[in-house]
Design an enzyme around this catalytic site. Structure first.
Site, short mmCIF file in Angstrom:
data_model
loop_
_atom_site.label_atom_id
_atom_site.label_comp_id
_atom_site.label_asym_id
_atom_site.label_seq_id
_atom_site.Cartn_x
_atom_site.Cartn_y
_atom_site.Cartn_z
N LYS A 1 80.17 26.59 29.73
CA LYS A 1 81.03 26.08 30.79
C LYS A 1 80.29 25.04 31.64
CE LYS A 1 84.02 27.57 34.46
NZ LYS A 1 85.06 26.63 33.96
N LYS B 1 79.67 13.81 32.16
CA LYS B 1 78.81 13.73 33.34
C LYS B 1 77.55 12.91 33.06
CE LYS B 1 77.54 17.19 36.78
NZ LYS B 1 76.50 18.18 36.44
N ASP C 1 83.98 23.64 28.35
CA ASP C 1 85.18 24.15 29.04
C ASP C 1 86.38 24.11 28.10
OD1 ASP C 1 84.35 24.40 32.06
OD2 ASP C 1 83.50 22.53 31.32
N LYS D 1 73.47 24.22 31.24
CA LYS D 1 73.12 23.72 29.91
C LYS D 1 72.04 22.66 29.98
CE LYS D 1 77.24 22.29 29.21
NZ LYS D 1 77.85 22.96 30.36
#
Ligand SMILES: Nc1ncnc2c1ncn2[C@@H]1O[C@H](COP(=O)(O)OP(=O)(O)O)[C@@H](O)[C@H]1O
Ligand SMILES: Nc1ncnc2c1ncn2[C@@H]1O[C@H](COP(=O)(O)OP(=O)(O)O)[C@@H](O)[C@H]1O
Ligand code: SF4
Ligand SMILES: [Mg+2]
Ligand SMILES: [Mg+2]
Lengths: 258, 258
Positions: free
Chosen positions: B10, B41, B126, B15
């Site tokens: 998630k 991101k 996600d 991570k």
């Protein structure tokens, strides 16, 4: 005309909890509410249905059940509940349930049949693409509210959602109504949320505290508005519901209570 | 042959922090590592590059910069760093950056040019669809490790990722290597993670504590392995790196140190 409101935000931020409590507060005020869960998790309306599992619209379509009564279920005080559902992870677009559901509800003329005063879409906002972008396209939503906390990842998602809403505002008529802070009690949370909100170019319309009563009512399979109506938190959800009503006026034609 | 490892989980679960520290630990052991961020991101490799912003592969392609040297940058101890990037939110599939990046890297023969011993993909989990599913298809990844905490939403995502890996295991050769617990200090976290892991049908391969030293090193723009090499946490990242090496053997042909 019908109010069409979407709650977007990062997964786990509190969209469904907030949406269900807003719906319950509106139902207490006499509004006819249609709440549509747009999250593959398909649990947006659980607390309105006392944890009864309903078939998602995607599953109804897969099984050939095309009756609206199989897709829309009555919950607390007559709130109409539906879940879009989603495909098995890894098999195609995660937002596909939303695309199929919206097309099906349109084909079944859900607005004319159900006559809601307010539609609340509860939409996953980790990625705003494919089906997850559909509620803010093509006139399905008029007012988008982003649920966030002061956590970095929630604010990052909020920013992405705002970008998507602004980019699409010419195609449909969705506009950003504001930020709902669902607090996670992090350091200087109000300041952090205010700063991010200002950067986005919108306003914080409400700050909802973190409260254990949410968990208590959840374990009793109810919203706070139903399960603890005299609590401080229930009062705040009612306040939030009224705030949203006041921010989503401006519709031609009659609207209950306005 | 090259080890091909993917870390899924998630958004916000840890991570990139975990991947970068594993890469740093492997680099300290003398491995040639290629770390590829597969998250819009685009900050997977930031701490390995001392916060230097690198152009994403998607941006390189958009600008017509087709040189591999513009896409792959050297960080801590020669770790090769790349970021797939992603489209503007709301414009097309969020995973599109990954699709474009993988096709581009293949076309530029990145394995033969860069000669890594280990490839680490750091992938948003996600939703596991579109580009986010690509690393576990077509042989890009051999071993998938899911990063999770005891939080409900993280475990829900972990379950979805496991479903996707299992369903795709016939198409590529990706297998689920196990669960990495990145603790968030919630109640009975170990038990909660163990129960969910058992339901998935895999093992917890490592428990990483929550430690403020991560933030301290982050503010100095470094991994813990680089910024606090004598800390307990750095020792744990090194242990995790060795554990992953031991779980990802079984490759035909020579592998450094085995
Ligand atoms: N204001 C709050 N106070 C305490 N707990 C909350 C609050 N809002 C949400 N929660 C909890 O957070 C969890 C996630 O909320 P949920 O509404 O399911 O998130 P989402 O729909 O955004 O994925 C729920 O289990 C709920 O109990
Ligand atoms: N073990 C840990 N202890 C303390 N903080 C951590 C730990 N792992 C991650 N974090 C923090 O959590 C935040 C999110 O982690 P990140 O690796 O960016 O998540 P992801 O890549 O999954 O989105 C980071 O700011 C990092 O500082
Ligand atoms: S459009 Fe979004 S939800 Fe659909 S496949 Fe791509 S990443 Fe997944
Ligand atoms: Mg929800
Ligand atoms: Mg990351």
């Amino acid at each position: 005309p019908v109010r069409r409101i979407a709650l977007y935000g990062k997964g786990g931020i509190g969209k469904s909890t907030t949406a269900a409590n807003i719906s319950a507060a509106l139902a207490d005020l006499g509004y006819r509410v249609l709440q549509i869960g747009c999250d593959p998790k398909a649990d947006s309306t659980k607390m309105l249905l006392h944890d009864a599992s309903i078939k998602t619209i995607l599953d109804c379509v897969k099984e050939g059940n095309t009756e609206l009564s199989g897709m829309i279920h009555e919950g607390y005080k007559g709130i109409m509940c539906a879940e879009c559902g989603g495909p098995r992870p890894g098999t195609g677009c995660a937002g596909r349930g939303i695309i199929v559901a919206f097309e099906t509800l349109e084909a079944k003329d859900v607005i004319r049949v159900c006559q809601p005063d307010v539609i609340i879409y509860d939409v996953l906002g980790d990625v705003v693409c494919g089906g997850f972008a559909m509620p803010i396209r093509h006139g399905y939503t008029r007012d988008v509210f982003i649920v966030t906390s002061g956590e970095l990842m929630a604010l990052y998602a909020a920013n992405n959602i705002a970008i998507a809403v602004n980019d699409m505002s010419s195609k449909g008529y969705a506009r950003l109504g504001g930020i709902i802070q669902n607090s996670r009690d992090i350091e200087c949370e109000n300041d952090v949320v205010d700063a991010a909100t200002e950067e986005i170019g919108t306003d914080v319309i409400f700050r909802m505290p973190r409260d254990k009563i949410v968990q208590t009512c959840e374990s009793n399979k109810m919203t706070v508005v139903e399960g603890a109506p005299d609590s401080v938190q229930a009062g705040l959800y009612r306040e939030l519901a009224k705030k949203i009503l006041s921010l989503t006026k401006g519709y031609a034609g009659g609207m209950k209570g306005e």
